[in-house]
Motif scaffolding. Structure first.
Motif, short mmCIF file in Angstrom:
data_model
loop_
_atom_site.label_atom_id
_atom_site.label_comp_id
_atom_site.label_asym_id
_atom_site.label_seq_id
_atom_site.Cartn_x
_atom_site.Cartn_y
_atom_site.Cartn_z
N ASP A 67 9.73 -20.07 -19.97
CA ASP A 67 11.42 -20.54 -19.91
C ASP A 67 11.44 -22.12 -19.83
O ASP A 67 10.53 -22.99 -19.83
CB ASP A 67 11.68 -20.18 -18.30
N LEU A 68 12.72 -22.50 -20.48
CA LEU A 68 12.91 -23.95 -20.63
C LEU A 68 12.94 -24.62 -19.33
O LEU A 68 12.63 -25.74 -19.37
CB LEU A 68 14.28 -24.06 -21.38
N ASP A 69 13.21 -23.98 -18.22
CA ASP A 69 13.13 -24.65 -16.94
C ASP A 69 11.71 -24.16 -16.40
O ASP A 69 11.26 -23.40 -15.86
CB ASP A 69 14.30 -24.02 -16.06
N GLU A 70 10.87 -25.18 -16.50
CA GLU A 70 9.28 -24.84 -16.15
C GLU A 70 9.42 -24.43 -14.32
O GLU A 70 8.55 -23.80 -14.04
CB GLU A 70 8.43 -26.00 -16.28
N ASP A 71 10.11 -25.08 -13.84
CA ASP A 71 10.08 -24.98 -12.36
C ASP A 71 10.44 -23.39 -12.10
O ASP A 71 10.05 -22.81 -11.28
CB ASP A 71 10.91 -25.97 -11.50
N ARG A 72 11.35 -22.89 -12.57
CA ARG A 72 11.91 -21.52 -12.43
C ARG A 72 11.03 -20.56 -12.88
O ARG A 72 10.67 -19.67 -12.36
CB ARG A 72 13.26 -21.44 -13.37
N ALA A 73 10.16 -20.98 -14.14
CA ALA A 73 9.18 -19.99 -14.80
C ALA A 73 8.05 -19.99 -13.63
O ALA A 73 7.46 -18.84 -13.26
CB ALA A 73 8.74 -20.51 -15.90
N ARG A 74 7.76 -21.25 -13.07
CA ARG A 74 6.67 -21.36 -11.89
C ARG A 74 6.80 -20.33 -10.92
O ARG A 74 6.32 -19.76 -10.33
CB ARG A 74 6.13 -22.62 -11.60
N ALA A 75 8.06 -20.29 -10.34
CA ALA A 75 8.86 -19.75 -9.07
C ALA A 75 8.52 -18.25 -9.36
O ALA A 75 8.32 -17.42 -8.61
CB ALA A 75 9.94 -20.12 -8.72
N ALA A 76 9.08 -17.92 -10.49
CA ALA A 76 9.06 -16.60 -11.00
C ALA A 76 7.49 -16.04 -11.14
O ALA A 76 7.40 -14.88 -10.74
CB ALA A 76 9.63 -16.16 -12.44
N ALA A 77 6.78 -16.83 -11.62
CA ALA A 77 5.22 -16.22 -11.75
C ALA A 77 4.70 -16.23 -10.56
O ALA A 77 4.00 -14.96 -10.19
CB ALA A 77 4.36 -17.55 -12.67
N ALA A 78 5.07 -16.86 -9.58
CA ALA A 78 4.41 -17.19 -8.24
C ALA A 78 4.88 -15.74 -7.54
O ALA A 78 4.18 -15.00 -6.64
CB ALA A 78 4.75 -18.11 -7.45
N GLU A 79 6.18 -15.32 -7.67
CA GLU A 79 6.96 -14.36 -6.92
C GLU A 79 6.46 -12.83 -7.31
O GLU A 79 6.10 -12.08 -6.37
CB GLU A 79 8.29 -14.22 -7.06
N TRP A 80 5.89 -12.79 -8.56
CA TRP A 80 5.47 -11.52 -9.16
C TRP A 80 4.28 -11.53 -9.69
O TRP A 80 3.67 -10.64 -10.22
CB TRP A 80 6.39 -11.35 -10.31
N ASP A 81 3.29 -12.52 -9.01
CA ASP A 81 1.98 -12.44 -9.37
C ASP A 81 1.62 -12.69 -10.97
O ASP A 81 0.49 -11.66 -11.35
CB ASP A 81 1.07 -11.51 -8.66
N ILE A 82 2.28 -13.11 -11.94
CA ILE A 82 2.02 -13.31 -13.20
C ILE A 82 1.05 -14.35 -13.46
O ILE A 82 1.52 -15.67 -13.15
CB ILE A 82 3.38 -13.54 -13.91
N PRO A 83 -0.14 -14.29 -14.09
CA PRO A 83 -1.13 -15.45 -14.11
C PRO A 83 -0.87 -16.59 -14.99
O PRO A 83 -1.25 -17.57 -14.61
CB PRO A 83 -2.38 -14.66 -14.77
N ARG A 84 0.21 -16.55 -15.83
CA ARG A 84 0.42 -17.69 -16.76
C ARG A 84 1.69 -18.12 -17.05
O ARG A 84 2.58 -17.10 -17.11
CB ARG A 84 -0.39 -17.41 -18.08
N ILE A 85 2.14 -19.29 -17.15
CA ILE A 85 3.42 -19.79 -17.61
C ILE A 85 3.18 -20.98 -18.68
O ILE A 85 2.14 -21.22 -18.94
CB ILE A 85 4.23 -20.49 -16.37
N GLY A 86 4.39 -21.15 -19.27
CA GLY A 86 4.23 -21.91 -20.44
C GLY A 86 5.36 -22.15 -21.20
O GLY A 86 6.53 -21.50 -20.86
N THR A 87 5.37 -22.58 -22.41
CA THR A 87 6.49 -22.53 -23.25
C THR A 87 6.70 -21.20 -24.18
O THR A 87 5.58 -20.43 -24.19
CB THR A 87 6.35 -23.72 -24.44
N ALA A 88 7.64 -21.06 -24.83
CA ALA A 88 7.85 -20.01 -25.77
C ALA A 88 6.55 -19.92 -26.72
O ALA A 88 6.02 -18.92 -27.31
CB ALA A 88 8.96 -20.10 -26.45
N GLU A 89 6.32 -20.91 -27.33
CA GLU A 89 5.27 -21.32 -28.06
C GLU A 89 3.89 -20.70 -27.74
O GLU A 89 3.08 -20.05 -28.30
CB GLU A 89 5.13 -22.66 -28.66
#
Length: 379
Positions: free
Chosen positions: A50-72
């Motif tokens: 997500d362009l909003d890294e904080d939002r991506a980090r919160a989403a990953a934490a809520e759903w136990d998703i192991p990695r976040i980052g850019t679209a690339e």
């Protein structure tokens, strides 16, 4: 974590190939996809971007998703085989193209792209790269959509010759803090809610052949009354009330009204009229509400038994992801019901509804996909 072909899981009695999933976008619809994919153990979500890294980090934490980052980062991840693109419609085309060219299969939230031209380019890229492209909506794959489909296919209402389809205002200005995007190009009732209705109608009646339509803009500006509003007023930049007649290749006719201005109505979401009865189809934005029928000579409506098992867990909302599972099953050789060709056809119809006028007369729909295969009941 494993890549496809090394691990499989049982889903509904069928062995499924494990395929890593990455999700682009963690906005409002993200939780619905995360919840839906959590019921598909062969489709683990391995990364979000997500362009909003904080939002991506919160989403990953809520759903136990192991990695976040850019679209690339997501597109370069070798463990991700399927990309789910749930970014805003204006971003769909470019990200879908990039994902396909990165060797990923792609499933896109509705509409397939913000414009027909962009969508057609994406479909061409999928063919060029040999990747599978699919698009929302997937709600017609649910219990209600398939129960209605069974009723039509089994002749319970005789030969279907007509239908009605109505969308009333979502009243977004009363609950959304900044609803401007709904009243700009790419928004409006036709592209916002119309995909659910047109997909449901094509599932029941087959592809649309011709459209005649007219639209209006009753309000130029709307007062925002949401409790947490960030703006006071919305400028209405597009037509927000559209009515149309759809003629299907089968000969059936559908009367549609898709509106952000009709505040209340007693009109049904969808009804299908046959020579032997009428089918009442519930809101196609959802999966599991009851389907009712009243046949010629019957004095009362009755609820039809579900044709397939309940689609969503309780409580039922929010929930999305059947289309992603449908794409994954197509990679294993099963019918692709939410195919790019189907999604493009829906967009062709919606563009004709939204952009047509009485001066234009009848608009021919250039695409003619196969009617999606019915979903077989689970053993």
């Amino acid at each position: 974590m494993t890549t496809s072909g090394t691990t499989s899981s049982e889903t509904g009695g069928t062995t499924r190939t494990r395929r890593g999933v990455g999700i682009l976008g963690t906005g409002v619809i993200f939780r619905a996809y995360a919840r839906g994919l959590s019921t598909q153990p062969h489709l683990p979500v391995l990364r979000v971007a997500d362009l909003d890294e904080d939002r991506a980090r919160a989403a990953a934490a809520e759903w136990d998703i192991p990695r976040i980052g850019t679209a690339e980062d997501l597109l370069a991840d070798p463990e991700i085989e399927i990309v789910v693109n749930i970014t805003p419609p204006g971003a769909h085309a470019a990200l879908t193209d990039a994902a396909l060219r990165a060797g990923k299969h792609v499933y896109v939230e509705k509409p397939l792209a913000a414009t027909v031209a962009d969508a057609e380019r994406n479909v061409a890229t999928a063919r060029e790269t040999g990747r599978l492209l699919g698009g929302a909506p997937d709600t017609f794959l649910g219990t209600a959509g398939q129960t209605a489909r069974t009723a039509v296919d089994s002749g319970l209402i005789g030969r279907p010759f007509a239908a009605t389809s109505f969308v009333r205002s979502s009243r977004a200005e009363t609950w959304h803090p900044e609803p401007s995007f709904l009243f700009r190009a790419g928004g409006g009732p036709v592209l916002d809610m119309g995909p659910y209705h047109v997909a449901a109608l094509v599932n029941l009646l087959g592809p649309v052949e011709r459209v005649v339509s007219a639209s209006s803009r009753p309000e130029q500006q709307l007062l925002v009354t949401a409790a947490d509003k960030r703006i006071d007023r919305v400028d209405v930049e597009i037509d927000t009330h559209s009515t149309a007649i759809l003629q299907f290749a089968s000969g059936a006719l559908a009367t549609t009204m898709y509106s952000f201005d009709v505040w209340d109505t007693e009109l049904p979401h969808i009804e299908v009229y046959g020579t032997e009865g009428t089918l009442a189809v519930p809101d196609p934005n959802y999966f599991d509400e009851p389907v009712r029928i009243r046949r010629r000579g019957e004095r009362e409506w009755r609820e039809l038994p579900a044709a397939i098992a309940r689609t969503t867990p309780e409580p039922p909302h929010p929930f999305r992801g059947l289309g992603v599972a449908d794409l994954a099953a197509a990679l294993d050789g099963e019918p692709h019901r939410t195919s790019a060709e189907f999604a493009l056809h829906v967009l062709h119809v919606l563009a004709a509804v939204q952009e047509g006028s009485l001066d234009d007369g009848v608009v021919a729909i250039p695409s003619r996909p196969r009617r999606p295969a019915a979903v077989a009941p689970q053993a």
